[in-house]
Scaffold this motif. Structure first.
Motif, PDB file in Angstrom:
ATOM      1  N   PHE A 168       0.851  -1.187   0.000  1.00 45.88           N
ATOM      2  CA  PHE A 168       0.000   0.000   0.000  1.00 45.88           C
ATOM      3  C   PHE A 168       0.887   1.237   0.000  1.00 45.88           C
ATOM      4  CE2 PHE A 168       1.001  -0.805   4.355  1.00 45.88           C
ATOM      5  CZ  PHE A 168       0.983   0.409   5.005  1.00 45.88           C
ATOM      6  N   ASP A 169       0.286   2.399  -0.126  1.00 48.65           N
ATOM      7  CA  ASP A 169       1.004   3.664  -0.187  1.00 48.65           C
ATOM      8  C   ASP A 169       1.479   4.054   1.212  1.00 48.65           C
ATOM      9  OD1 ASP A 169       2.033   6.157  -0.777  1.00 48.65           O
ATOM     10  OD2 ASP A 169       0.209   6.903  -1.750  1.00 48.65           O
ATOM     11  N   THR A 170       2.775   3.893   1.465  1.00 50.43           N
ATOM     12  CA  THR A 170       3.333   4.149   2.788  1.00 50.43           C
ATOM     13  C   THR A 170       3.914   5.554   2.905  1.00 50.43           C
ATOM     14  OG1 THR A 170       5.507   3.293   2.170  1.00 50.43           O
ATOM     15  CG2 THR A 170       3.934   1.714   3.115  1.00 50.43           C
ATOM     16  N   VAL A 171       4.027   5.994   4.146  1.00 54.53           N
ATOM     17  CA  VAL A 171       4.734   7.217   4.524  1.00 54.53           C
ATOM     18  C   VAL A 171       5.741   6.791   5.584  1.00 54.53           C
ATOM     19  CG1 VAL A 171       4.496   9.481   5.607  1.00 54.53           C
ATOM     20  CG2 VAL A 171       2.735   8.666   4.035  1.00 54.53           C
ATOM     21  N   LEU A 172       6.968   7.284   5.473  1.00 53.13           N
ATOM     22  CA  LEU A 172       8.055   6.851   6.341  1.00 53.13           C
ATOM     23  C   LEU A 172       8.741   8.074   6.944  1.00 53.13           C
ATOM     24  CD1 LEU A 172      10.077   4.580   7.284  1.00 53.13           C
ATOM     25  CD2 LEU A 172      11.237   4.925   5.097  1.00 53.13           C
ATOM     26  N   LEU A 230       9.888  15.315  19.351  1.00 53.79           N
ATOM     27  CA  LEU A 230      10.651  14.625  18.312  1.00 53.79           C
ATOM     28  C   LEU A 230      11.300  15.618  17.353  1.00 53.79           C
ATOM     29  CD1 LEU A 230       8.160  11.750  17.422  1.00 53.79           C
ATOM     30  CD2 LEU A 230      10.222  11.624  18.840  1.00 53.79           C
ATOM     31  N   SER A 231      12.479  15.264  16.867  1.00 55.11           N
ATOM     32  CA  SER A 231      13.155  16.022  15.815  1.00 55.11           C
ATOM     33  C   SER A 231      13.238  15.127  14.590  1.00 55.11           C
ATOM     34  CB  SER A 231      14.567  16.424  16.249  1.00 55.11           C
ATOM     35  OG  SER A 231      14.515  17.313  17.341  1.00 55.11           O
ATOM     36  N   ARG A 232      12.701  15.590  13.486  1.00 55.30           N
ATOM     37  CA  ARG A 232      12.677  14.775  12.263  1.00 55.30           C
ATOM     38  C   ARG A 232      14.064  14.729  11.631  1.00 55.30           C
ATOM     39  NH1 ARG A 232       7.678  15.734   8.662  1.00 55.30           N
ATOM     40  NH2 ARG A 232       6.924  15.192  10.704  1.00 55.30           N
ATOM     41  N   VAL A 233      14.514  13.530  11.308  1.00 53.68           N
ATOM     42  CA  VAL A 233      15.794  13.308  10.644  1.00 53.68           C
ATOM     43  C   VAL A 233      15.576  13.151   9.144  1.00 53.68           C
ATOM     44  CG1 VAL A 233      17.750  11.711  10.444  1.00 53.68           C
ATOM     45  CG2 VAL A 233      16.776  12.232  12.700  1.00 53.68           C
ATOM     46  N   ALA A 234      14.557  12.400   8.763  1.00 57.12           N
ATOM     47  CA  ALA A 234      14.261  12.130   7.351  1.00 57.12           C
ATOM     48  C   ALA A 234      12.794  11.765   7.207  1.00 57.12           C
ATOM     49  CB  ALA A 234      15.137  10.990   6.827  1.00 57.12           C
ATOM     50  N   GLU A 235      12.253  12.004   6.019  1.00 55.62           N
ATOM     51  CA  GLU A 235      10.864  11.645   5.722  1.00 55.62           C
ATOM     52  C   GLU A 235      10.737  11.346   4.234  1.00 55.62           C
ATOM     53  OE1 GLU A 235       9.389  16.248   5.102  1.00 55.62           O
ATOM     54  OE2 GLU A 235       8.144  14.894   6.251  1.00 55.62           O
ATOM     55  N   ASN A 236       9.729  10.562   3.880  1.00 56.25           N
ATOM     56  CA  ASN A 236       9.486  10.278   2.474  1.00 56.25           C
ATOM     57  C   ASN A 236       8.096   9.712   2.293  1.00 56.25           C
ATOM     58  OD1 ASN A 236       9.833   7.994   0.055  1.00 56.25           O
ATOM     59  ND2 ASN A 236      10.738   9.980  -0.392  1.00 56.25           N
ATOM     60  N   ASP A 237       7.519  10.012   1.136  1.00 55.28           N
ATOM     61  CA  ASP A 237       6.230   9.430   0.765  1.00 55.28           C
ATOM     62  C   ASP A 237       6.367   8.496  -0.417  1.00 55.28           C
ATOM     63  OD1 ASP A 237       3.529   8.852   0.417  1.00 55.28           O
ATOM     64  OD2 ASP A 237       3.215  10.607  -0.822  1.00 55.28           O
ATOM     65  N   GLU A 238       7.051   8.874  -1.448  1.00 54.10           N
ATOM     66  CA  GLU A 238       7.194   8.026  -2.638  1.00 54.10           C
ATOM     67  C   GLU A 238       8.676   7.772  -2.882  1.00 54.10           C
ATOM     68  OE1 GLU A 238       3.950   7.346  -4.524  1.00 54.10           O
ATOM     69  OE2 GLU A 238       3.594   7.927  -2.452  1.00 54.10           O
ATOM     70  N   ALA A 239       9.095   6.523  -2.860  1.00 52.29           N
ATOM     71  CA  ALA A 239      10.504   6.197  -3.082  1.00 52.29           C
ATOM     72  C   ALA A 239      10.959   6.632  -4.477  1.00 52.29           C
ATOM     73  CB  ALA A 239      10.744   4.705  -2.890  1.00 52.29           C
ATOM     74  N   THR A 240      10.116   6.405  -5.464  1.00 53.10           N
ATOM     75  CA  THR A 240      10.370   6.879  -6.828  1.00 53.10           C
ATOM     76  C   THR A 240       9.037   7.324  -7.411  1.00 53.10           C
ATOM     77  OG1 THR A 240      10.029   4.712  -7.861  1.00 53.10           O
ATOM     78  CG2 THR A 240      12.277   5.228  -7.148  1.00 53.10           C
ATOM     79  N   ASN A 277       7.115   6.161  -9.701  1.00 54.29           N
ATOM     80  CA  ASN A 277       6.114   5.124  -9.953  1.00 54.29           C
ATOM     81  C   ASN A 277       6.032   4.084  -8.846  1.00 54.29           C
ATOM     82  OD1 ASN A 277       5.385   6.194 -12.507  1.00 54.29           O
ATOM     83  ND2 ASN A 277       7.269   5.335 -13.349  1.00 54.29           N
ATOM     84  N   ASP A 278       6.426   4.453  -7.637  1.00 55.53           N
ATOM     85  CA  ASP A 278       6.463   3.500  -6.528  1.00 55.53           C
ATOM     86  C   ASP A 278       5.797   4.141  -5.320  1.00 55.53           C
ATOM     87  OD1 ASP A 278       7.045   1.652  -4.580  1.00 55.53           O
ATOM     88  OD2 ASP A 278       9.218   1.738  -4.832  1.00 55.53           O
ATOM     89  N   SER A 279       4.776   3.515  -4.782  1.00 58.66           N
ATOM     90  CA  SER A 279       4.057   4.097  -3.643  1.00 58.66           C
ATOM     91  C   SER A 279       4.660   3.702  -2.301  1.00 58.66           C
ATOM     92  CB  SER A 279       2.574   3.713  -3.695  1.00 58.66           C
ATOM     93  OG  SER A 279       2.431   2.314  -3.559  1.00 58.66           O
ATOM     94  N   THR A 280       5.742   2.910  -2.313  1.00 49.95           N
ATOM     95  CA  THR A 280       6.430   2.637  -1.063  1.00 49.95           C
ATOM     96  C   THR A 280       7.402   3.793  -0.790  1.00 49.95           C
ATOM     97  OG1 THR A 280       8.189   1.325  -2.082  1.00 49.95           O
ATOM     98  CG2 THR A 280       6.196   0.140  -1.356  1.00 49.95           C
TER      99      THR A 280
END
Length: 180
Positions: free
Chosen positions: A95-99, A110-120, A122-125
């Motif tokens: 499924f479409d993840t958020v990391l 919390l202090s954010r170090v990194a975040e991402n929604d779409e790895a590429t 055409n990729d919802s991971t």
């Protein structure tokens, strides 16, 4: 023991279908304070179908045009054994993840170090690449974009120290820190 009564509206009669599923409840790592331990180089799996968000939990991805609030997050905790770059992905999730990766010992601090929604494109991971510091503990949240849920695959891999790091428009780096 449960009893079930089914009646037709105004005396109507006909067939009906009933489906029941037993639920174990929310996953054990549903809350920040109960984060599961994560080991570098080991792939872990989970499901966030029955997960929830905590009061005061941050949105795990701040980019994009849709409002993305925490909805069905799971938490992991990892302490870096050595300083170096780390690759963290949800590749293999269905499924479409958020990391997001954070430092800090309390949900509200919390202090954010990194975040991402779409790895590429055409990729919802999701996937992040960040510099971990030896002995530092990182909290990792995986959520579903706009409340999506499903089967999570989380991959944490030490990446060594590359001679060059290339950024795309998918990463978010803090400015003025001199570090990724």
């Amino acid at each position: 023991v449960y009893s079930l009564a089914i009646d037709g509206y105004n005396g109507s009669a006909g067939n009906f279908s009933l489906s029941l599923a037993l639920s174990q409840g929310a996953p054990s790592n549903d809350n920040f304070s109960a984060a599961a331990s994560l080991t570098a180089g080991v792939r872990t799996t989970a499901t966030n179908v029955l997960a929830t968000a905590e009061v005061g939990e941050p949105a795990h991805y701040s980019g994009g045009t849709s409002p993305n609030v925490a909805a069905k997050s799971l938490w992991w905790r990892w302490t870096a054994a050595a300083t170096g770059f780390v690759s963290l992905t949800t590749a293999g999730s269905n499924f479409d993840t958020v990391l997001a990766v954070y430092t800090g010992s309390a949900l509200g601090a919390l202090s954010r170090v990194a975040e991402n929604d779409e790895a590429t494109t055409n990729d919802s991971t999701s996937g992040v690449f960040f510099r971990a510091v030896a002995g530092r503990t990182y909290s990792i949240a995986v959520d579903g974009y706009l409340g999506a849920s499903g089967f999570i695959v989380l991959n944490l891999t030490p990446a060594g120290n590359p001679s060059a790091v290339y950024a795309t428009n998918f990463e978010t780096f803090p400015t003025g820190t001199g570090q990724l």
